[in-house]
Design a protein around this motif. Structure first.
Motif, mmCIF file in Angstrom:
data_model
loop_
_atom_site.group_PDB
_atom_site.id
_atom_site.type_symbol
_atom_site.label_atom_id
_atom_site.label_comp_id
_atom_site.label_asym_id
_atom_site.label_seq_id
_atom_site.Cartn_x
_atom_site.Cartn_y
_atom_site.Cartn_z
ATOM 1 N N ALA A 94 89.415 23.863 -58.756
ATOM 2 C CA ALA A 94 89.129 25.471 -58.873
ATOM 3 C C ALA A 94 87.892 25.755 -58.514
ATOM 4 C CB ALA A 94 88.979 25.708 -60.656
ATOM 5 N N LEU A 95 86.589 24.945 -58.694
ATOM 6 C CA LEU A 95 85.494 24.966 -58.277
ATOM 7 C C LEU A 95 85.395 25.014 -56.842
ATOM 8 C CD1 LEU A 95 83.408 22.600 -60.851
ATOM 9 C CD2 LEU A 95 83.425 25.140 -60.643
ATOM 10 N N ALA A 96 86.103 24.375 -56.043
ATOM 11 C CA ALA A 96 86.283 24.178 -54.719
ATOM 12 C C ALA A 96 86.660 25.363 -54.061
ATOM 13 C CB ALA A 96 87.017 22.962 -54.147
ATOM 14 N N TRP A 105 86.919 28.469 -55.294
ATOM 15 C CA TRP A 105 86.060 29.639 -55.417
ATOM 16 C C TRP A 105 84.970 29.572 -54.606
ATOM 17 C CZ3 TRP A 105 81.098 31.126 -56.313
ATOM 18 C CH2 TRP A 105 81.028 32.359 -56.800
ATOM 19 N N GLY A 106 84.596 28.284 -54.283
ATOM 20 C CA GLY A 106 83.205 27.896 -53.282
ATOM 21 C C GLY A 106 83.847 28.522 -52.069
ATOM 22 N N ARG A 165 85.852 30.833 -51.078
ATOM 23 C CA ARG A 165 85.950 32.241 -51.092
ATOM 24 C C ARG A 165 84.606 32.648 -51.077
ATOM 25 N NH1 ARG A 165 88.829 34.826 -55.620
ATOM 26 N NH2 ARG A 165 88.181 32.718 -56.839
ATOM 27 N N TYR A 166 83.780 32.068 -51.962
ATOM 28 C CA TYR A 166 82.393 32.448 -51.978
ATOM 29 C C TYR A 166 81.681 32.249 -50.555
ATOM 30 C CZ TYR A 166 77.327 31.745 -52.555
ATOM 31 O OH TYR A 166 75.932 32.082 -52.244
ATOM 32 N N VAL A 167 81.602 31.407 -49.845
ATOM 33 C CA VAL A 167 81.248 31.346 -48.416
ATOM 34 C C VAL A 167 81.741 32.343 -47.498
ATOM 35 C CG1 VAL A 167 81.095 29.664 -46.529
ATOM 36 C CG2 VAL A 167 80.760 28.862 -48.714
ATOM 37 N N GLN A 226 82.871 35.237 -48.219
ATOM 38 C CA GLN A 226 82.421 36.770 -48.529
ATOM 39 C C GLN A 226 80.798 36.788 -48.217
ATOM 40 O OE1 GLN A 226 81.168 38.911 -51.297
ATOM 41 N NE2 GLN A 226 79.393 37.492 -51.524
ATOM 42 N N LYS A 227 80.132 35.644 -48.234
ATOM 43 C CA LYS A 227 79.052 35.629 -47.794
ATOM 44 C C LYS A 227 78.670 35.779 -46.349
ATOM 45 C CE LYS A 227 74.669 34.070 -49.675
ATOM 46 N NZ LYS A 227 73.879 33.535 -50.538
ATOM 47 N N TYR A 228 79.518 35.024 -45.677
ATOM 48 C CA TYR A 228 79.104 35.110 -44.136
ATOM 49 C C TYR A 228 80.029 36.205 -43.480
ATOM 50 C CZ TYR A 228 76.217 31.275 -44.887
ATOM 51 O OH TYR A 228 75.074 30.368 -45.385
ATOM 52 N N LYS A 253 78.466 40.068 -45.158
ATOM 53 C CA LYS A 253 77.102 40.202 -45.290
ATOM 54 C C LYS A 253 76.250 40.153 -43.845
ATOM 55 C CE LYS A 253 73.334 39.289 -47.909
ATOM 56 N NZ LYS A 253 73.133 38.335 -49.069
ATOM 57 N N TYR A 310 76.941 23.643 -47.128
ATOM 58 C CA TYR A 310 77.660 22.734 -48.158
ATOM 59 C C TYR A 310 78.436 21.968 -47.362
ATOM 60 C CZ TYR A 310 75.419 26.468 -50.894
ATOM 61 O OH TYR A 310 74.559 27.233 -51.535
ATOM 62 N N CYS A 341 80.208 20.175 -49.399
ATOM 63 C CA CYS A 341 81.254 20.270 -50.193
ATOM 64 C C CYS A 341 81.377 21.530 -51.007
ATOM 65 C CB CYS A 341 81.162 19.155 -51.334
ATOM 66 S SG CYS A 341 82.024 19.384 -52.681
ATOM 67 N N PRO A 342 82.543 22.095 -50.834
ATOM 68 C CA PRO A 342 82.549 23.564 -51.625
ATOM 69 C C PRO A 342 82.143 23.628 -53.004
ATOM 70 C CG PRO A 342 84.799 22.742 -50.853
ATOM 71 C CD PRO A 342 83.891 22.172 -50.222
ATOM 72 N N VAL A 343 82.488 22.478 -53.652
ATOM 73 C CA VAL A 343 82.225 22.415 -55.151
ATOM 74 C C VAL A 343 80.533 22.491 -55.354
ATOM 75 C CG1 VAL A 343 82.302 20.837 -57.210
ATOM 76 C CG2 VAL A 343 83.984 20.926 -55.915
ATOM 77 N N GLU A 344 79.875 22.042 -54.381
ATOM 78 C CA GLU A 344 78.423 22.204 -54.453
ATOM 79 C C GLU A 344 78.006 23.625 -54.444
ATOM 80 O OE1 GLU A 344 75.425 20.122 -51.886
ATOM 81 O OE2 GLU A 344 77.247 19.058 -51.304
ATOM 82 N N ALA A 345 78.659 24.399 -53.507
ATOM 83 C CA ALA A 345 78.392 25.626 -53.225
ATOM 84 C C ALA A 345 78.678 26.496 -54.480
ATOM 85 C CB ALA A 345 79.158 26.261 -52.162
ATOM 86 N N THR A 346 79.681 26.290 -55.090
ATOM 87 C CA THR A 346 80.138 26.931 -56.387
ATOM 88 C C THR A 346 78.927 26.508 -57.472
ATOM 89 O OG1 THR A 346 82.212 26.804 -56.024
ATOM 90 C CG2 THR A 346 81.586 27.294 -58.248
ATOM 91 N N ASP A 400 73.449 36.667 -54.307
ATOM 92 C CA ASP A 400 74.862 35.836 -53.944
ATOM 93 C C ASP A 400 75.901 36.818 -54.038
ATOM 94 O OD1 ASP A 400 73.854 33.341 -53.382
ATOM 95 O OD2 ASP A 400 73.687 32.931 -55.355
ATOM 96 N N PHE A 437 83.128 41.013 -56.945
ATOM 97 C CA PHE A 437 83.172 39.587 -56.602
ATOM 98 C C PHE A 437 82.816 38.920 -57.943
ATOM 99 C CE2 PHE A 437 81.543 35.925 -54.699
ATOM 100 C CZ PHE A 437 82.660 35.269 -54.403
ATOM 101 N N LEU A 463 86.640 31.324 -63.862
ATOM 102 C CA LEU A 463 86.228 29.740 -63.619
ATOM 103 C C LEU A 463 85.232 29.206 -64.800
ATOM 104 C CD1 LEU A 463 86.386 28.209 -61.097
ATOM 105 C CD2 LEU A 463 84.424 29.041 -60.286
#
Lengths: 118, 118
Positions: A102-104, A106-107, A109-111, A113-115, A118, B15, B17-22, B70, B92, B99
């Motif tokens: 789950a964390l991955a 979301w991560g 999607r975060y990356v 939307q960020k790039y 923005k 990142y 690893c996407p988990v790190e990003a989150t 963010d 967002f 989560l």
DNA sequence: CGGGATCCGACTTGATACTG
DNA sequence: CAGTATCAAGTCGGATCCCG
């Protein structure tokens, strides 16, 4: 173990918020990666170290011990010369995997939307 | 803002690893709590500070700014005397709530297994 | 092979006082 | 009211080197 150096010592802490508790367990810098490696394999100390890019023995041991204390990881050692130690996830440890996914998710999607936006 | 003091500057990081990003986004000490407060309310700076037990203005500002950068939090200020600033979640930002709930849910089970079975 | 013991620097957080 | 500025403290992770 003299003046100790405990990092995330999750022992005897009180958590005002359960999210904090979770983060203290999986929040170590290498913990998600280690857990991920152990997801479906039993690995020896050295194998783990090799799959993790650049982790020092100190950190590997420390994070493994903490997760062992937290009941996520099982350490099985064979009293041989030379020694052989295998690490694996406990049943409870396996319950974090969906969380990591789950964390991955979301991560990612975060990356995006960020790039993109923005 | 002279010699800067950026903490989790999530800007321009890579990142592996996407988990790190989150975790870098929600892993700040107060971030989960702040996000939780904003879950269904729009809050002013002082209200936030009062609902958070013992946070210093410095930290509150810092974590809010990071989450703003963010894209999780929206800051709306009314140019009045005295000033009025309202914080809320962006669309967002609202996607982190599930989560957080997942993290909290696991945290509760963790605490149970830790104090019952050990 | 699988660590333990040390030492250290960098980053994160806290406490307080002050201001537009 | 909503922050800044400054200084101090604490925490985490990294680099070695050594040992059974």
């Amino acid at each position: 173990m003299t003046t100790e150096d405990k990092t995330n010592g999750t022992s005897d802490r009180e958590y005002s918020c359960p999210v904090e508790a979770t983060l203290s367990v999986i929040g170590g810098k290498w913990k998600p990666l280690i857990l991920w490696q152990l997801k479906e394999d039993v690995l020896r100390y050295n194998s783990l170290q090799q799959t993790l890019p650049g982790i020092s023995p100190r950190m590997l041991t420390k994070q493994l011990r903490e997760m062992e204390d937290d009941g996520l990881v099982k350490r099985k050692m064979y009293p041989q010369i030379p020694p052989r130690v295998e690490y694996s996830l406990t049943e409870f440890g396996k319950t974090v995997i969906p969380l990591l996914e789950a964390l991955a998710g979301w991560g990612i999607r975060y990356v995006e939307q960020k790039y993109n936006l923005k």
